[in-house]
Write a protein that holds these residues in place. Structure first.
Motif, PDB file in Angstrom:
ATOM      1  N   ILE A 150      50.894 -18.000  32.831  1.00 34.69           N
ATOM      2  CA  ILE A 150      51.054 -19.419  33.140  1.00 34.69           C
ATOM      3  C   ILE A 150      51.870 -20.086  32.040  1.00 34.69           C
ATOM      4  O   ILE A 150      51.568 -19.940  30.851  1.00 34.69           O
ATOM      5  CB  ILE A 150      49.689 -20.123  33.261  1.00 34.69           C
ATOM      6  CG1 ILE A 150      48.854 -19.496  34.391  1.00 34.69           C
ATOM      7  CG2 ILE A 150      49.874 -21.621  33.513  1.00 34.69           C
ATOM      8  CD1 ILE A 150      47.443 -20.061  34.495  1.00 34.69           C
ATOM      9  N   ASP A 151      52.899 -20.825  32.436  1.00 32.10           N
ATOM     10  CA  ASP A 151      53.628 -21.672  31.498  1.00 32.10           C
ATOM     11  C   ASP A 151      52.782 -22.914  31.282  1.00 32.10           C
ATOM     12  O   ASP A 151      52.713 -23.806  32.138  1.00 32.10           O
ATOM     13  CB  ASP A 151      54.991 -22.029  32.079  1.00 32.10           C
ATOM     14  CG  ASP A 151      55.875 -22.782  31.092  1.00 32.10           C
ATOM     15  OD1 ASP A 151      55.321 -23.396  30.146  1.00 32.10           O
ATOM     16  OD2 ASP A 151      57.100 -22.768  31.264  1.00 32.10           O
ATOM     17  N   GLN A 152      52.122 -23.000  30.126  1.00 28.70           N
ATOM     18  CA  GLN A 152      51.199 -24.089  29.853  1.00 28.70           C
ATOM     19  C   GLN A 152      51.906 -25.428  29.715  1.00 28.70           C
ATOM     20  O   GLN A 152      51.283 -26.483  29.870  1.00 28.70           O
ATOM     21  CB  GLN A 152      50.401 -23.781  28.581  1.00 28.70           C
ATOM     22  CG  GLN A 152      49.479 -22.577  28.692  1.00 28.70           C
ATOM     23  CD  GLN A 152      48.230 -22.878  29.519  1.00 28.70           C
ATOM     24  OE1 GLN A 152      47.784 -24.012  29.611  1.00 28.70           O
ATOM     25  NE2 GLN A 152      47.652 -21.836  30.117  1.00 28.70           N
ATOM     26  N   LEU A 157      52.655 -21.046  37.380  1.00 29.31           N
ATOM     27  CA  LEU A 157      52.020 -19.731  37.312  1.00 29.31           C
ATOM     28  C   LEU A 157      52.966 -18.700  37.915  1.00 29.31           C
ATOM     29  O   LEU A 157      53.535 -18.917  38.996  1.00 29.31           O
ATOM     30  CB  LEU A 157      50.694 -19.764  38.072  1.00 29.31           C
ATOM     31  CG  LEU A 157      49.805 -18.520  38.057  1.00 29.31           C
ATOM     32  CD1 LEU A 157      48.327 -18.922  38.223  1.00 29.31           C
ATOM     33  CD2 LEU A 157      50.169 -17.511  39.154  1.00 29.31           C
ATOM     34  N   TYR A 158      53.132 -17.581  37.229  1.00 33.40           N
ATOM     35  CA  TYR A 158      53.951 -16.469  37.709  1.00 33.40           C
ATOM     36  C   TYR A 158      53.030 -15.262  37.897  1.00 33.40           C
ATOM     37  O   TYR A 158      52.320 -14.873  36.966  1.00 33.40           O
ATOM     38  CB  TYR A 158      55.049 -16.119  36.707  1.00 33.40           C
ATOM     39  CG  TYR A 158      56.016 -17.257  36.434  1.00 33.40           C
ATOM     40  CD1 TYR A 158      57.195 -17.389  37.163  1.00 33.40           C
ATOM     41  CD2 TYR A 158      55.744 -18.206  35.449  1.00 33.40           C
ATOM     42  CE1 TYR A 158      58.083 -18.436  36.908  1.00 33.40           C
ATOM     43  CE2 TYR A 158      56.620 -19.259  35.199  1.00 33.40           C
ATOM     44  CZ  TYR A 158      57.788 -19.369  35.933  1.00 33.40           C
ATOM     45  OH  TYR A 158      58.656 -20.402  35.686  1.00 33.40           O
ATOM     46  N   VAL A 159      53.055 -14.663  39.082  1.00 31.73           N
ATOM     47  CA  VAL A 159      52.198 -13.516  39.345  1.00 31.73           C
ATOM     48  C   VAL A 159      53.028 -12.393  39.970  1.00 31.73           C
ATOM     49  O   VAL A 159      53.673 -12.571  41.007  1.00 31.73           O
ATOM     50  CB  VAL A 159      50.994 -13.901  40.245  1.00 31.73           C
ATOM     51  CG1 VAL A 159      51.422 -14.592  41.520  1.00 31.73           C
ATOM     52  CG2 VAL A 159      50.122 -12.676  40.547  1.00 31.73           C
ATOM     53  N   GLY A 160      53.034 -11.251  39.296  1.00 30.00           N
ATOM     54  CA  GLY A 160      53.739 -10.089  39.802  1.00 30.00           C
ATOM     55  C   GLY A 160      52.830  -9.275  40.711  1.00 30.00           C
ATOM     56  O   GLY A 160      51.677  -9.018  40.379  1.00 30.00           O
ATOM     57  N   SER A 162      52.812  -6.185  44.280  1.00 32.17           N
ATOM     58  CA  SER A 162      53.506  -5.037  44.847  1.00 32.17           C
ATOM     59  C   SER A 162      54.686  -5.429  45.734  1.00 32.17           C
ATOM     60  O   SER A 162      55.585  -4.616  45.965  1.00 32.17           O
ATOM     61  CB  SER A 162      52.523  -4.185  45.651  1.00 32.17           C
ATOM     62  OG  SER A 162      51.877  -4.963  46.658  1.00 32.17           O
ATOM     63  N   GLY A 163      54.702  -6.674  46.222  1.00 27.36           N
ATOM     64  CA  GLY A 163      55.804  -7.117  47.069  1.00 27.36           C
ATOM     65  C   GLY A 163      56.857  -7.932  46.356  1.00 27.36           C
ATOM     66  O   GLY A 163      57.854  -8.319  46.959  1.00 27.36           O
ATOM     67  N   GLY A 164      56.669  -8.214  45.077  1.00 26.51           N
ATOM     68  CA  GLY A 164      57.633  -9.008  44.330  1.00 26.51           C
ATOM     69  C   GLY A 164      56.960  -9.872  43.290  1.00 26.51           C
ATOM     70  O   GLY A 164      56.068  -9.422  42.570  1.00 26.51           O
ATOM     71  N   LEU A 165      57.348 -11.116  43.177  1.00 17.65           N
ATOM     72  CA  LEU A 165      56.731 -12.060  42.250  1.00 17.65           C
ATOM     73  C   LEU A 165      56.688 -13.430  42.920  1.00 17.65           C
ATOM     74  O   LEU A 165      57.649 -13.846  43.571  1.00 17.65           O
ATOM     75  CB  LEU A 165      57.516 -12.134  40.940  1.00 17.65           C
ATOM     76  CG  LEU A 165      56.936 -13.049  39.858  1.00 17.65           C
ATOM     77  CD1 LEU A 165      57.107 -12.424  38.471  1.00 17.65           C
ATOM     78  CD2 LEU A 165      57.622 -14.428  39.869  1.00 17.65           C
ATOM     79  N   LYS A 166      55.570 -14.117  42.767  1.00 17.94           N
ATOM     80  CA  LYS A 166      55.459 -15.476  43.280  1.00 17.94           C
ATOM     81  C   LYS A 166      55.332 -16.452  42.116  1.00 17.94           C
ATOM     82  O   LYS A 166      54.645 -16.175  41.136  1.00 17.94           O
ATOM     83  CB  LYS A 166      54.255 -15.624  44.211  1.00 17.94           C
ATOM     84  CG  LYS A 166      54.481 -15.047  45.608  1.00 17.94           C
ATOM     85  CD  LYS A 166      53.401 -15.457  46.563  1.00 17.94           C
ATOM     86  CE  LYS A 166      53.573 -14.817  47.929  1.00 17.94           C
ATOM     87  NZ  LYS A 166      54.760 -15.306  48.652  1.00 17.94           N
ATOM     88  N   LYS A 167      55.999 -17.580  42.283  1.00 16.98           N
ATOM     89  CA  LYS A 167      55.923 -18.695  41.350  1.00 16.98           C
ATOM     90  C   LYS A 167      55.103 -19.785  42.024  1.00 16.98           C
ATOM     91  O   LYS A 167      55.390 -20.181  43.163  1.00 16.98           O
ATOM     92  CB  LYS A 167      57.325 -19.184  41.008  1.00 16.98           C
ATOM     93  CG  LYS A 167      57.386 -20.389  40.097  1.00 16.98           C
ATOM     94  CD  LYS A 167      58.821 -20.693  39.715  1.00 16.98           C
ATOM     95  CE  LYS A 167      59.650 -21.238  40.866  1.00 16.98           C
ATOM     96  NZ  LYS A 167      59.324 -22.652  41.182  1.00 16.98           N
TER      97      LYS A 167
END
Length: 312
Positions: A150-152, A157-160, A162-167
């Motif tokens: 998480i960019d405080q 929030l960035y979560v990696g 199996s299908g890619g990465l979500k912001k």
């Protein structure tokens, strides 16, 4: 197997004096403190009911929230008394059922007194209120999550997975799909710091640029960092090039400074040894450690395999 190897877990916090004048310890000195202010804080899993934690972070009170192994949920421990907070969730645990059910929660972090943690088999990130363990929200990812940071400063929030990465914009819960390279999808240790996301995978440390809360760049720089695949990773919020790492394979913590180009580093400090008890040479010991967390009173919380929680 890997999960069996850390069946008995510990949380530990390492304090690095910030040199603010609040105390008589000079800046940049690693000190050992316990809950009474002297020589070590430790909480045993046998007395608190802790169950094989993967990751941990602190709330605004300095109490420690822990993501546990398998389907054992999330617990909170009161720092001042070194006890389980039985008012958190149901009888001291949340995430074992309902919309915020968790499993194999490899990563967790607090933002604005909400604890966010990954839930592997649920293919989600869940949001849990830090004060009482109430389930606030579930973010469906569409893939199995391995890492989260998480960019405080922006609440992003960035979560990696199996299908890619979500912001995820935590202010409005908007989710954005990001196209990223393999290290950001499958790394077990990531951290955003100073406009970059660091990710460790296959004995290399990668750095990807991030600007204005956008998706990370699809390519980055890297350097060899042979510490195995499972690495806890944190960054000093006061020095974006300073990283703290915790190696599962080596049972050691390191402080490193990444160079300006992101293609090399300087080793500043090595801490600890593999053991299940202290020795005359080291009171800081790990047994197959996993995650790291940061708060305002202690530098790092760590997870390992010896069934204790400790602040060092």
């Amino acid at each position: 197997d890997l999960h069996t190897a850390y069946r008995r877990q510990r949380q530990m916090c390492i304090r690095d004096s910030p040199g603010t004048g609040a105390g008589d310890v000079p800046s940049n000195v690693l000190i050992l403190l316990d809950k009474s202010g002297s020589m070590g804080w430790r909480m045993g899993g046998g007395t608190t009911g802790m169950r094989y934690p993967y990751d941990a972070d602190a709330d605004s009170n300095g109490d420690i929230i822990v993501s546990q192994y398998n389907r054992d949920g999330v617990k909170k421990f009161v720092y001042g008394s070194a006890t389980l907070d039985t008012g958190f969730g149901t009888n001291g645990v949340t995430g074992k059922s309902g919309n915020c059910k968790t499993s194999y929660s490899y990563s967790g972090e607090t933002y604005n007194d909400v604890y966010y943690t990954t839930a592997y088999y649920e293919r989600a990130v869940v949001a849990i209120r830090a004060s009482d363990g109430a389930c606030l929200r579930k973010y469906d990812l569409g893939g199995y999550p391995y890492n989260m940071t998480i960019d405080q400063s922006t609440g992003t929030l960035y979560v990696g997975h199996s299908g890619g990465l979500k912001k995820i914009n935590l202010s409005n819960n908007q989710m954005t799909n990001c196209s990223v390279s393999t290290p950001l999808r499958y790394s077990y240790g990531t951290k955003i710091s100073g406009g970059y996301i660091y990710a460790h995978r296959s004995n290399r440390m990668y750095r990807y640029a991030v600007s204005n809360s956008n998706c990370p760049s699809s390519s980055g720089t890297s350097f060899s960092y042979s510490k195995g695949n499972y690495l806890g990773l944190e960054a000093n919020p006061n020095n974006s090039n300073e990283l703290w790492t915790l190696s599962w394979s080596n049972s050691k913590m390191e402080k490193i400074t990444v160079n300006g180009s992101g293609n090399g580093y300087t080793l500043n400090k090595t801490i600890g040894s593999r053991s299940m008890s202290p020795s005359t040479s080291s009171q800081t010991y790990f047994y197959y450690p996993w995650g790291l967390g940061w708060d305002q009173t202690c530098l790092l919380y760590t997870s390992d395999a010896a069934d204790d929680m400790q602040c060092v």
